[in-house]
Each structure stands twice: as C-alpha cells, then as structure tokens.
Design a protein around this motif. Structure first.
Motif, PDB file in Angstrom:
ATOM      1  N   ALA A   1      50.583  26.324  81.192  1.00  0.00           N
ATOM      2  CA  ALA A   1      50.466  26.161  82.641  1.00  0.00           C
ATOM      3  C   ALA A   1      51.526  27.029  83.297  1.00  0.00           C
ATOM      4  N   LEU A   2      51.322  27.376  84.552  1.00  0.00           N
ATOM      5  CA  LEU A   2      52.252  28.259  85.262  1.00  0.00           C
ATOM      6  C   LEU A   2      53.685  27.741  85.232  1.00  0.00           C
ATOM      7  N   PRO A   3      53.919  26.415  85.399  1.00  0.00           N
ATOM      8  CA  PRO A   3      55.314  25.949  85.302  1.00  0.00           C
ATOM      9  C   PRO A   3      55.955  26.264  83.954  1.00  0.00           C
ATOM     10  N   ASP A   4      55.171  26.150  82.859  1.00  0.00           N
ATOM     11  CA  ASP A   4      55.703  26.500  81.541  1.00  0.00           C
ATOM     12  C   ASP A   4      56.109  27.967  81.501  1.00  0.00           C
ATOM     13  N   ARG A   5      55.243  28.809  82.020  1.00  0.00           N
ATOM     14  CA  ARG A   5      55.516  30.235  82.005  1.00  0.00           C
ATOM     15  C   ARG A   5      56.748  30.546  82.857  1.00  0.00           C
ATOM     16  N   ASP A   6      56.848  29.908  83.993  1.00  0.00           N
ATOM     17  CA  ASP A   6      58.008  30.119  84.861  1.00  0.00           C
ATOM     18  C   ASP A   6      59.302  29.692  84.172  1.00  0.00           C
ATOM     19  N   GLU A   7      59.256  28.565  83.478  1.00  0.00           N
ATOM     20  CA  GLU A   7      60.452  28.082  82.781  1.00  0.00           C
ATOM     21  C   GLU A   7      60.877  29.059  81.694  1.00  0.00           C
ATOM     22  N   ALA A   8      59.915  29.568  80.948  1.00  0.00           N
ATOM     23  CA  ALA A   8      60.242  30.531  79.896  1.00  0.00           C
ATOM     24  C   ALA A   8      60.797  31.815  80.482  1.00  0.00           C
ATOM     25  N   ALA A   9      60.203  32.284  81.584  1.00  0.00           N
ATOM     26  CA  ALA A   9      60.698  33.501  82.233  1.00  0.00           C
ATOM     27  C   ALA A   9      62.137  33.307  82.704  1.00  0.00           C
ATOM     28  N   GLN A  10      62.421  32.150  83.275  1.00  0.00           N
ATOM     29  CA  GLN A  10      63.784  31.871  83.731  1.00  0.00           C
ATOM     30  C   GLN A  10      64.758  31.838  82.557  1.00  0.00           C
ATOM     31  N   TYR A  11      64.307  31.297  81.421  1.00  0.00           N
ATOM     32  CA  TYR A  11      65.170  31.245  80.241  1.00  0.00           C
ATOM     33  C   TYR A  11      65.436  32.655  79.707  1.00  0.00           C
ATOM     34  N   LEU A  12      64.388  33.478  79.643  1.00  0.00           N
ATOM     35  CA  LEU A  12      64.576  34.854  79.181  1.00  0.00           C
ATOM     36  C   LEU A  12      65.509  35.616  80.111  1.00  0.00           C
ATOM     37  N   GLU A  13      65.356  35.404  81.406  1.00  0.00           N
ATOM     38  CA  GLU A  13      66.214  36.096  82.371  1.00  0.00           C
ATOM     39  C   GLU A  13      67.657  35.602  82.300  1.00  0.00           C
ATOM     40  N   SER A  14      67.833  34.296  82.174  1.00  0.00           N
ATOM     41  CA  SER A  14      69.196  33.754  82.145  1.00  0.00           C
ATOM     42  C   SER A  14      69.924  34.147  80.860  1.00  0.00           C
ATOM     43  N   THR A  15      69.210  34.177  79.731  1.00  0.00           N
ATOM     44  CA  THR A  15      69.861  34.574  78.481  1.00  0.00           C
ATOM     45  C   THR A  15      70.114  36.079  78.450  1.00  0.00           C
TER      46      THR A  15
END
Length: 200
Positions: A23-37
C-alpha cells in the motif's frame, strides 16, 4: 563472486497471506527509511579532512573511507539481488505478518553487537578512486534503490529465504539495504568516536 558476496552480507547482518502489493503508506515508509539512512551516511562523512577519512583505529580496522566504499559497493549488490533473484521468485507459500517482518529487518540488521569479516569481493580496494567518489556512487546507487521501490507494484508478491529464518519479500529486502547502510553508519561513528581520531 557477486553471489558469494551477497550471501556473506546477508549472513553477517543476520548474525549481528498471500502477499499483496505494498500500500502507498508502506512505500512511503520505506522511502523515508532509505532517505534517512542515506542522510545518515552523508551526515557522518560530512566535511572530513583527508586525515579523518583515512584514520584507522588499528592496522586491521577500516577507515571511514573504507567503510564508505563498502557501503557503496554493497548497495549495488543488494539492488542486483532484488532485481535478479527476489523479483523472479514465487510468493510465500504461507501467510506471514509482514509488518512484523518489516520491523524485524530494521531492528536486527543495524545491530552491531555481532561483527563479521567482509568477503574479498567487498573488501576496500579504492575501487571508486576516492572516498568522495565512493560517497557519490552510494548516493546514485541509493537513488536507483528508491526508483525500484517506487516503480514496482509487486514488491510483496515475491520472497526468498533469508538468514533471519523467514522468507523476505522484495519490499523487505529494500528495507534490508537501508538497514545495511545504517549498520555501517554506526561503524563510521565508532571510528570517529576513537580518542585518537584527528581533530581536522
């Protein structure tokens, strides 16, 4: 050689239902994790002098430059594994609590209480020519990982075995890539915390 290197990364990091499209929230969470790391790597290496890049706490320990090279090289290997292996695999045979598996990846992989030696294929060789080029390569490689995350709607539809004792889907392997860079950002911070780390 690449397959052996990928296997080592997964094993080392682990030692330290039918699926649905995310779902889009899952994708958003992963994108935020990739960006933050990604940003964590950039912050930990910002403004370093040549002496700071190359300082080693001991002859057998890696410098910040070497850790950065390892992060950049490993990012390529993770993405290639996801594209060439995970996304060509069948779905899980049984239902899984994917939220729990997602959380497991981002909790366990960055944990540096257990260490392991890198395989020859991922040992630093100055393959990028300079730590600054290694950093640029990592940023570009992370953008490709983000593009993969954003372009595929079947990330939950394929899964392969992992050293965590569970099959991980492509979405979770993307989290794994982020967790790997977080793990080694901590290693960089350990080098910089050494009392003999150059002041400039």
């Amino acid at each position: 050689m690449k397959r052996m290197a990928i296997g080592w990364i997964l094993g080392a990091c682990a030692a330290a239902a039918a699926a649905q499209s995310p779902a889009l929230p899952d994708r958003d969470e992963a994108a935020q994790y990739l960006e933050s790391t990604r940003d964590g790597v950039l912050h930990a290496t910002s403004g370093l002098s040549e002496a700071q890049w190359n300082f080693k706490a001991a002859p057998d320990r890696w410098s910040v430059a070497e850790v950065t090279e390892h992060i950049a090289a490993a990012e390529d290997l993770f993405r290639e594994m996801i594209e060439n292996q995970v996304l060509k695999a069948p779905p899980r045979a049984e239902k899984e609590d994917v939220a729990a598996l997602d959380a497991l990846v981002v909790r366990v992989i960055p944990d540096r209480t257990r260490k392991a030696d890198a395989p020859e294929a991922l040992r630093p060789t100055n393959r990028f020519g300079s730590p600054e080029e290694a950093l640029r390569h990592f940023v570009a490689a992370r953008e490709k990982t983000l593009a993969l995350l954003k372009s595929r709607d079947d990330l939950r539809d394929h899964a392969i075995e992992s050293p965590l004792g569970k099959k991980l889907d492509a979405y979770e392997w993307i989290l794994f890539a982020g967790a790997h860079s977080e793990r080694h950002t901590k290693q960089i911070e350990e080098v910089e915390a050494n009392p003999n780390f150059p002041k400039k």
